[in-house]
Design a protein around this motif. Structure first.
Motif, PDB file in Angstrom:
ATOM      1  N   LEU A  16       7.125 -11.165  -1.154  1.00 18.08           N
ATOM      2  CA  LEU A  16       7.553 -10.122  -1.890  1.00 18.08           C
ATOM      3  C   LEU A  16       6.742  -9.074  -1.990  1.00 18.08           C
ATOM      4  O   LEU A  16       7.409  -7.702  -1.824  1.00 18.08           O
ATOM      5  CB  LEU A  16       8.053 -10.666  -3.395  1.00 18.08           C
ATOM      6  CG  LEU A  16       8.907  -9.939  -4.086  1.00 18.08           C
ATOM      7  CD1 LEU A  16      10.395 -10.446  -3.391  1.00 18.08           C
ATOM      8  CD2 LEU A  16       9.254 -10.801  -5.457  1.00 18.08           C
ATOM      9  N   ASN A  17       5.413  -8.934  -2.145  1.00 18.93           N
ATOM     10  CA  ASN A  17       4.412  -8.018  -2.349  1.00 18.93           C
ATOM     11  C   ASN A  17       4.462  -6.882  -1.116  1.00 18.93           C
ATOM     12  O   ASN A  17       4.654  -5.716  -1.209  1.00 18.93           O
ATOM     13  CB  ASN A  17       3.264  -8.498  -2.535  1.00 18.93           C
ATOM     14  CG  ASN A  17       3.084  -8.585  -4.121  1.00 18.93           C
ATOM     15  OD1 ASN A  17       3.434  -7.736  -4.641  1.00 18.93           O
ATOM     16  ND2 ASN A  17       1.931  -9.486  -4.553  1.00 18.93           N
ATOM     17  N   ALA A  20       7.872  -4.803  -0.783  1.00 19.01           N
ATOM     18  CA  ALA A  20       7.730  -3.928  -1.547  1.00 19.01           C
ATOM     19  C   ALA A  20       6.687  -2.844  -1.115  1.00 19.01           C
ATOM     20  O   ALA A  20       6.797  -1.814  -0.990  1.00 19.01           O
ATOM     21  CB  ALA A  20       7.161  -4.310  -2.967  1.00 19.01           C
ATOM     22  N   TYR A  21       5.571  -3.225  -0.449  1.00 19.50           N
ATOM     23  CA  TYR A  21       4.479  -2.341   0.159  1.00 19.50           C
ATOM     24  C   TYR A  21       5.259  -1.625   1.217  1.00 19.50           C
ATOM     25  O   TYR A  21       5.051  -0.550   1.536  1.00 19.50           O
ATOM     26  CB  TYR A  21       3.269  -3.173   0.759  1.00 19.50           C
ATOM     27  CG  TYR A  21       2.319  -2.207   1.088  1.00 19.50           C
ATOM     28  CD1 TYR A  21       1.795  -1.228   0.136  1.00 19.50           C
ATOM     29  CD2 TYR A  21       1.762  -2.209   2.367  1.00 19.50           C
ATOM     30  CE1 TYR A  21       0.715  -0.424   0.580  1.00 19.50           C
ATOM     31  CE2 TYR A  21       0.750  -1.380   2.754  1.00 19.50           C
ATOM     32  CZ  TYR A  21       0.484  -0.427   1.956  1.00 19.50           C
ATOM     33  OH  TYR A  21      -0.831   0.438   2.267  1.00 19.50           O
ATOM     34  N   GLN A  23       8.186  -1.164   2.133  1.00 22.60           N
ATOM     35  CA  GLN A  23       9.325  -0.127   1.528  1.00 22.60           C
ATOM     36  C   GLN A  23       8.572   0.935   0.951  1.00 22.60           C
ATOM     37  O   GLN A  23       9.215   1.922   1.361  1.00 22.60           O
ATOM     38  CB  GLN A  23      10.030  -0.969   0.043  1.00 22.60           C
ATOM     39  CG  GLN A  23      11.334  -0.290  -0.123  1.00 22.60           C
ATOM     40  CD  GLN A  23      12.443  -0.887   0.886  1.00 22.60           C
ATOM     41  OE1 GLN A  23      12.101  -1.343   1.740  1.00 22.60           O
ATOM     42  NE2 GLN A  23      13.785  -0.601   0.083  1.00 22.60           N
ATOM     43  N   GLU A  24       7.695   1.044   0.429  1.00 22.98           N
ATOM     44  CA  GLU A  24       6.926   2.142   0.203  1.00 22.98           C
ATOM     45  C   GLU A  24       6.688   2.894   1.470  1.00 22.98           C
ATOM     46  O   GLU A  24       6.875   4.448   1.373  1.00 22.98           O
ATOM     47  CB  GLU A  24       5.760   1.626  -0.756  1.00 22.98           C
ATOM     48  CG  GLU A  24       4.660   3.096  -1.265  1.00 22.98           C
ATOM     49  CD  GLU A  24       3.530   2.507  -1.993  1.00 22.98           C
ATOM     50  OE1 GLU A  24       3.357   1.416  -2.267  1.00 22.98           O
ATOM     51  OE2 GLU A  24       2.591   3.457  -1.514  1.00 22.98           O
ATOM     52  N   LEU A  25       5.926   2.276   2.349  1.00 19.71           N
ATOM     53  CA  LEU A  25       5.679   3.147   3.645  1.00 19.71           C
ATOM     54  C   LEU A  25       6.984   3.749   4.048  1.00 19.71           C
ATOM     55  O   LEU A  25       6.894   4.851   4.566  1.00 19.71           O
ATOM     56  CB  LEU A  25       5.004   2.208   4.614  1.00 19.71           C
ATOM     57  CG  LEU A  25       3.398   1.517   4.267  1.00 19.71           C
ATOM     58  CD1 LEU A  25       3.146   0.935   5.324  1.00 19.71           C
ATOM     59  CD2 LEU A  25       2.447   2.900   4.033  1.00 19.71           C
ATOM     60  N   ALA A  27       9.584   4.513   2.640  1.00 21.32           N
ATOM     61  CA  ALA A  27      10.003   5.806   2.037  1.00 21.32           C
ATOM     62  C   ALA A  27       9.185   6.765   2.137  1.00 21.32           C
ATOM     63  O   ALA A  27       9.808   8.025   2.290  1.00 21.32           O
ATOM     64  CB  ALA A  27      10.091   5.241   0.497  1.00 21.32           C
ATOM     65  N   SER A  28       7.941   6.689   2.344  1.00 20.69           N
ATOM     66  CA  SER A  28       7.149   7.875   2.771  1.00 20.69           C
ATOM     67  C   SER A  28       7.617   8.381   4.025  1.00 20.69           C
ATOM     68  O   SER A  28       7.501   9.627   4.102  1.00 20.69           O
ATOM     69  CB  SER A  28       5.793   7.281   2.559  1.00 20.69           C
ATOM     70  OG  SER A  28       4.916   8.164   3.303  1.00 20.69           O
ATOM     71  N   HIS A  84      -4.088  -4.822  -0.315  1.00 20.62           N
ATOM     72  CA  HIS A  84      -3.695  -3.649   0.123  1.00 20.62           C
ATOM     73  C   HIS A  84      -4.877  -3.175   0.813  1.00 20.62           C
ATOM     74  O   HIS A  84      -4.558  -2.309   1.831  1.00 20.62           O
ATOM     75  CB  HIS A  84      -3.363  -2.658  -1.110  1.00 20.62           C
ATOM     76  CG  HIS A  84      -1.912  -3.066  -1.562  1.00 20.62           C
ATOM     77  ND1 HIS A  84      -1.715  -2.061  -2.416  1.00 20.62           N
ATOM     78  CD2 HIS A  84      -1.089  -3.669  -1.192  1.00 20.62           C
ATOM     79  CE1 HIS A  84      -0.046  -2.481  -2.877  1.00 20.62           C
ATOM     80  NE2 HIS A  84       0.097  -3.487  -2.199  1.00 20.62           N
ATOM     81  N   TYR A 114      14.150  -8.219   0.925  1.00 20.97           N
ATOM     82  CA  TYR A 114      13.424  -8.347  -0.558  1.00 20.97           C
ATOM     83  C   TYR A 114      14.107  -9.044  -1.550  1.00 20.97           C
ATOM     84  O   TYR A 114      13.821 -10.003  -1.973  1.00 20.97           O
ATOM     85  CB  TYR A 114      13.277  -6.802  -0.851  1.00 20.97           C
ATOM     86  CG  TYR A 114      12.546  -6.723  -2.030  1.00 20.97           C
ATOM     87  CD1 TYR A 114      10.964  -6.638  -2.488  1.00 20.97           C
ATOM     88  CD2 TYR A 114      13.126  -6.468  -3.338  1.00 20.97           C
ATOM     89  CE1 TYR A 114      10.721  -6.502  -3.608  1.00 20.97           C
ATOM     90  CE2 TYR A 114      12.538  -6.347  -4.590  1.00 20.97           C
ATOM     91  CZ  TYR A 114      10.969  -6.363  -4.703  1.00 20.97           C
ATOM     92  OH  TYR A 114      10.375  -6.365  -5.898  1.00 20.97           O
TER      93      TYR A 114
END
Lengths: 134, 136
Positions: A16-17, A20-21, A23-25, A27-28, A84, A114
């Motif tokens: 899950l983590n 999420a990570y 997803q962040e990349l 989105a960036s 991370h 996710y």
């Protein structure tokens, strides 16, 4: 007992983590699709998960039995705190060009995975609850 | 939690893109304007937004910010217009270098980018709501 329950959810937690990570990349990447000289970022999901699980296994082996209250326990629980940093050191790969369509598809895909992971966790909880309630 | 970071990323991209839209709209509106500089009249020079990657502290990912607004280097067109206030002795006058077609297309592209980021925001909101249902 709670420790064992906790361990049962380790895999889901990492997955899950990581989702999420990622997803962040992604989105960036989409946000920076117009930025000159931006390098798109992504991770190799399965590779990281494998290495995290391996590390987790190794950490669990160090689980020492404490026979006196003067012993200091070796904390074995969390590599998810600094993972991370591990990822950023070893597993991020970048590409010179941002392909917005591919990024969008990956974004939606990742978001569904996710939610799938959350569904798995909920099912696991339900299983445990049914065991507890009998 | 990294999901909340995505709000910042998408938000920064949305504000950068809307600023870009603003500049394109201003270029289109001023495509026939003259600018008064030091008491002399000049044709309007089209502006351009330069975006920059704005990475968060201790993280590889990041949002977008507007680095600077520069003037377009395209040369001005010269047309024969003896009635223009900035015409030279032979009757030729410079006109602004705004390219209406490319401005329009850039504005559409910026608006699409804005929409993409809005969609990201909605997806993330849904994902966070879903996360809150764990164990219920």
């Amino acid at each position: 007992m709670l420790n064992k329950l906790n361990k049962e959810f380790n895999f889901n937690r990492y997955a899950l983590n990581l989702r999420a990570y990622r997803q962040e990349l992604l989105a960036s990447n989409i946000a920076n699709s117009d930025t000159p000289n931006y390098k798109s970022l992504d991770i190799n999901f399965s590779k990281i998960l494998q290495s995290l699980l391996k590390q987790n296994y190794r950490n669990n082996k160090n689980d020492l039995t404490i026979t006196s209250n003067k012993h200091i326990s070796i904390s074995n629980d969390d590599i998810s705190d600094n993972y991370h940093k591990i990822i950023e050191k070893n597993y991020i790969f970048s590409d010179n060009k941002v392909n917005v369509d591919a990024e969008k598809i990956n974004f939606v895909n990742n978001s569904l995975l996710y939610q799938m992971e959350i569904a798995f966790i909920n099912n696991k909880f339900k299983t445990f609850m049914s065991v507890l309630k009998g | 939690m990294s999901l909340f970071k995505i709000f910042d990323i998408a938000g920064s991209a949305m504000s950068a893109q809307s600023q870009k839209m603003q500049v394109h709209a201003s270029n289109l509106a001023n495509s026939d304007s003259l600018v008064n500089k030091n008491g002399k009249l000049y044709p309007y020079i089209s502006k351009r937004v330069v975006l920059q990657f704005d990475n968060f502290k201790g993280s590889k990912s990041g949002g977008v910010k507007v680095k600077e607004i520069v003037e377009d280097k395209m040369p001005c067109r010269v047309i024969y217009d003896p009635n223009s206030p900035i015409a030279n002795s032979k009757g030729f006058a410079k006109t602004s270098n705004v390219n209406i077609v490319s401005e329009t297309i850039s504005a559409i592209s910026a608006s699409r980018n804005y929409q993409a980021n809005l969609e990201i925001l909605n997806t993330i909101k849904f994902m966070i709501m879903k996360t809150l249902t764990i164990g219920q």
